[in-house]
Design an enzyme around this catalytic site. Structure first.
Site, PDB file in Angstrom:
ATOM      1  N   SER A 247      17.520  30.786  14.906  1.00 58.55           N
ATOM      2  CA  SER A 247      18.257  31.032  13.660  1.00 58.55           C
ATOM      3  C   SER A 247      19.050  29.793  13.283  1.00 58.55           C
ATOM      4  O   SER A 247      19.440  29.010  14.152  1.00 58.55           O
ATOM      5  CB  SER A 247      19.238  32.190  13.848  1.00 58.55           C
ATOM      6  OG  SER A 247      20.304  31.797  14.691  1.00 58.55           O
ATOM      7  N   ASP A 248      19.288  29.613  11.985  1.00 56.83           N
ATOM      8  CA  ASP A 248      20.305  28.638  11.615  1.00 56.83           C
ATOM      9  C   ASP A 248      21.639  29.179  12.146  1.00 56.83           C
ATOM     10  O   ASP A 248      21.745  30.345  12.556  1.00 56.83           O
ATOM     11  CB  ASP A 248      20.335  28.409  10.087  1.00 56.83           C
ATOM     12  CG  ASP A 248      21.017  27.081   9.733  1.00 56.83           C
ATOM     13  OD1 ASP A 248      21.749  26.528  10.589  1.00 56.83           O
ATOM     14  OD2 ASP A 248      20.834  26.594   8.601  1.00 56.83           O
ATOM     15  N   TRP A 249      22.641  28.317  12.137  1.00 58.19           N
ATOM     16  CA  TRP A 249      23.899  28.649  12.820  1.00 58.19           C
ATOM     17  C   TRP A 249      24.659  29.777  12.116  1.00 58.19           C
ATOM     18  O   TRP A 249      25.261  29.583  11.067  1.00 58.19           O
ATOM     19  CB  TRP A 249      24.741  27.384  12.931  1.00 58.19           C
ATOM     20  CG  TRP A 249      24.526  26.649  14.224  1.00 58.19           C
ATOM     21  CD1 TRP A 249      25.500  26.240  15.087  1.00 58.19           C
ATOM     22  CD2 TRP A 249      23.278  26.255  14.831  1.00 58.19           C
ATOM     23  NE1 TRP A 249      24.930  25.638  16.193  1.00 58.19           N
ATOM     24  CE2 TRP A 249      23.589  25.636  16.067  1.00 58.19           C
ATOM     25  CE3 TRP A 249      21.930  26.399  14.487  1.00 58.19           C
ATOM     26  CZ2 TRP A 249      22.606  25.143  16.926  1.00 58.19           C
ATOM     27  CZ3 TRP A 249      20.954  25.906  15.344  1.00 58.19           C
ATOM     28  CH2 TRP A 249      21.297  25.289  16.542  1.00 58.19           C
TER      29      TRP A 249
END
Ligand code: BGC
Length: 691
Positions: A247-249
């Site tokens: 996932s992106d952050w």
């Protein structure tokens, strides 16, 4: 003819390998053995970020299988938040070279630096598209054309991974603006998704990319990190991606829903969704044991595939003593010069040869605040910009300002006068009146989480140029920009150099081209419009970001709507001239080959970038022309070479057929255009593809 799985077939044919690199199937065999030794909690641990640690992203060790945990680190251009690393070249300048060899060299250099600092996973390349001119992250990727972005992304992945570092293609998918990026929903139709936005990811997968990052935004109403259609159906299914999705952050918004949609790793972790919470979801039957094994296997397989299970360096991201720069500054300087796009050059104003006097004017010629406190992590308030800001940048070990680069190169006999303020118009005008050639440096900064509010250069740069040009007809403008800018003064100046964001050697690189040590050969990776309203789309506060221009991104829009740009996609001048001859087209059942001869008809050695555009039969409902090939050829004066573009019919002359959810080869008569830009077509022919 329908071909459901062309991406899969091509993926097998084109996967690059390196010494440490093993095939996905071998990696899967090893990974499955290791996974069989793990408890459910340990399997979940493989994909659970620890929330904090030495690197930007960290996962925990599991000693019984010799798993050290992973270090994930930005950025797409260099090791972020570390010292004694290079301050590399932005993606957009990499694209502007149109030079496959330099792109590969840059990628290998980056791979060496990430590996040298013990980073397991580089968070790059960015293969999102320049869809809107003001997007804050336009400089991280490779421009407005999916073919160009795909080639650049694929070579970057192959080069980085040849050093044993896992590359990450990001941000999947439809993440083309920064405003409201964590809440908005990008709305695009299936054909547009396949032909434009998934295309570069497909090329990254072919190149063997071992990780993909899902983006913050929603895609057609569902978060990208829990989107069954984009992750399971397109990425893992159609593209046959074998590695792991991270996932992106903070882009994970669910446990079981994300896991079932295809998310394998949650970053940075320490949230309510992964870890023990996901283990409970497995125990409750909300996530199947098969899916859990698949997640764990994908993560371990990526690690085995890149050979990280033996002899991988320790993590030294925070150890300033470890210097990984090698001689990379040479490549950085070379790419900086090779990516400078000469837009205008009346009366051969450039290159400067033995000028009696020059002026260096404007704050962008000055040193920047390039340490941890400025210009790469934060917007640049003063001095030149050589990258944008946010997670896409890195610290510089040093920064050669344009002023120092030019002073180091200018002949001893040349008088050099400087005024490094944008606001002191009196000083600027005094210099303009007293030198042969005033060179005005302006810039436009941008970065993560912010879209630009307009397309002007920053800090009254337009006023500065006008003031100087009013007093000296030989004004030269150099622009360092994170994206397209408007040029209301275009007709008042003699020469314009569009230098992008060229990294730590910026001052040397620009001096190399201004004084003619390097003949400019950069080409625009995006369209420069005459006015902002000419672009097909803009940053919006509408929670539904409608990709209503469909396939008409970038130059395709300008062509279809008959709008004349200021400078078109693919454009760039040289100090020499090239002629194009002898178009030849041959076809086989699988390929079309287009050949042309290019001759350097001028007086100087230089490089040309012949480009192939294809016009599809009307029935295909494609834009007027689409890039399907480019080459960079270096020619001595009088020298002639043949360039050859091979177009893969199944992949590159197909359209996505939404009703049947498959690629369909178009039949009929196609136009082949070979030229020096998307609008400077020099040779034209046609060919047919029959049923
Ligand atoms: C960015 C990613 C980056 C991550 C880690 C996010 O905000 O969108 O591109 O890799 O942070 O820094």
């Amino acid at each position: 003819m329908k071909i459901k799985n062309i991406w899969f077939t091509i993926a097998i044919a084109c996967t690059f390998t390196n010494a440490a690199d093993i095939s996905w199937s071998e990696a899967y065999v090893k990974a499955k053995v290791a996974v069989s030794k793990l408890t459910d909690m340990e399997k979940v641990t493989l994909g659970t970020g620890t929330g904090s640690g030495t690197c930007i992203g960290n996962t925990a060790a599991i000693s019984k299988i010799g798993w050290p945990g992973l270090c994930l680190q930005d950025s797409p251009l260099a090791v972020r938040l570390a010292h004694n690393v290079s301050g590399g070249i932005s993606g957009i300048n990499t694209a502007a070279t149109f030079d496959r060899d330099l792109v590969r060299q840059r990628a290998e250099d980056m791979g060496d630096e990430f590996r040298g600092k013990g980073v397991n996973v580089q968070l790059g390349p960015d293969v999102n598209m320049v869809r809107i001119p003001e997007s804050g992250r336009n400089w991280e990727g490779f421009g407005e054309d999916p073919y160009l972005t795909g080639v650049m992304g694929g070579i970057t992945v192959a080069g980085v991974q040849s050093r044993g570092v896992i590359a990450t293609a990001k941000h999947f998918i439809l993440n083309e603006q920064e405003v409201d990026r964590t809440t908005s929903s990008s709305e695009a139709d299936d054909r547009t998704i396949h032909e434009i936005y998934a295309w570069p990811f497909a090329r990254a997968v072919e190149a063997g990319v071992a990780s993909v990052m899902c983006s913050y935004n929603k895609v057609n109403g569902t978060y990208a990190c829990e989107n069954d259609e984009t992750l399971n159906t397109i990425l893992n299914g159609e593209l046959n991606f074998q590695g792991f999705v991270q996932s992106d952050w903070g882009a994970t918004h669910a446990g079981a829903n994300s896991a079932n949609a295809g998310l394998d790793m949650d970053m940075p972790g320490a949230d309510a969704y992964w870890g023990s919470s996901l283990t409970s979801q497995v125990e409750a039957g909300k996530v199947s044991e098969d899916r859990l094994n698949d997640m764990a296997t994908r993560i371990l397989a990526a690690w085995y595939k890149l050979g990280q299970d033996s002899g991988y360096p320790n993590i030294t991201v925070n150890d300033d003593k470890i210097d990984v720069q090698g001689n990379h500054k040479q490549t950085i300087r070379e790419i900086g010069a090779a990516s400078a796009v000469l837009l205008k050059n009346i009366n051969q104003t450039l290159p400067l040869s033995n000028p009696k006097s020059i002026g260096i004017i404007g704050n962008d010629a000055d040193s920047a605040n390039y340490g941890p406190l400025g210009c790469t992590e934060l917007p640049c308030l003063s001095g030149t910009i050589a990258s944008g800001f946010g997670s896409g940048g890195s610290y510089y070990p040093y920064l050669i300002s344009p002023e120092s680069g030019i002073k180091a190169r200018a002949p001893n006999s040349t008088i050099v006068k400087t005024s490094l303020s944008n606001l002191n118009l009196i000083a600027a005008v005094q210099i303009a009146k007293s030198v042969d050639y005033p060179i005005v440096f302006v810039n436009a900064d941008a970065g993560e989480a912010f879209d630009r509010i307009n397309l002007n250069v920053d800090t009254f740069g337009n006023e500065l140029i006008e003031a100087v040009a009013n007093y000296n007809p030989n004004t030269i403008v150099v622009i360092h920009a994170a994206g397209p800018v408007l040029m209301p003064w275009v007709n008042k100046v003699k020469a314009i150099m569009y230098a992008g964001l060229p990294g730590q050697e910026t001052g040397h690189s620009i001096a190399d081209v201004l004084f003619g040590d390097v003949n400019p050969s950069g080409r625009l990776p995006y369209t420069l419009a005459k006015q902002s309203s000419d672009y097909p789309a803009h940053s919006t506060l509408d929670p539904n970001v409608k990709y209503s221009e469909g396939l008409l991104i970038g130059y395709r829009w300008f062509d279809a709507k008959n709008i004349t740009p200021l400078y078109e996609f693919g454009f760039g001048l040289s100090y020499t001239n090239f002629s194009y001859y002898n178009l030849k087209i041959t076809t086989t059942p699988s390929n079309v080959t287009v050949k042309a001869q290019i001759k350097n008809t001028g007086q100087l050695y230089g490089a040309e970038v012949p480009q192939l555009y294809i016009g599809f039969p009307k029935s295909a409902q494609e834009p007027p022309k689409i890039l399907r090939g480019f080459n960079k050829i270096k020619l001595q004066p009088g020298q002639k070479k043949t360039v050859s573009f091979v177009v893969d019919i199944a992949r590159e002359l197909s359209v996505w057929d939404t009703p049947s959810k498959s690629w369909r080869i178009v039949h009929g008569t196609f136009d082949a255009y070979v030229g020096a830009s998307s609008r400077d077509i020099r040779l034209q022919g046609s060919f047919s593809i029959q049923t």
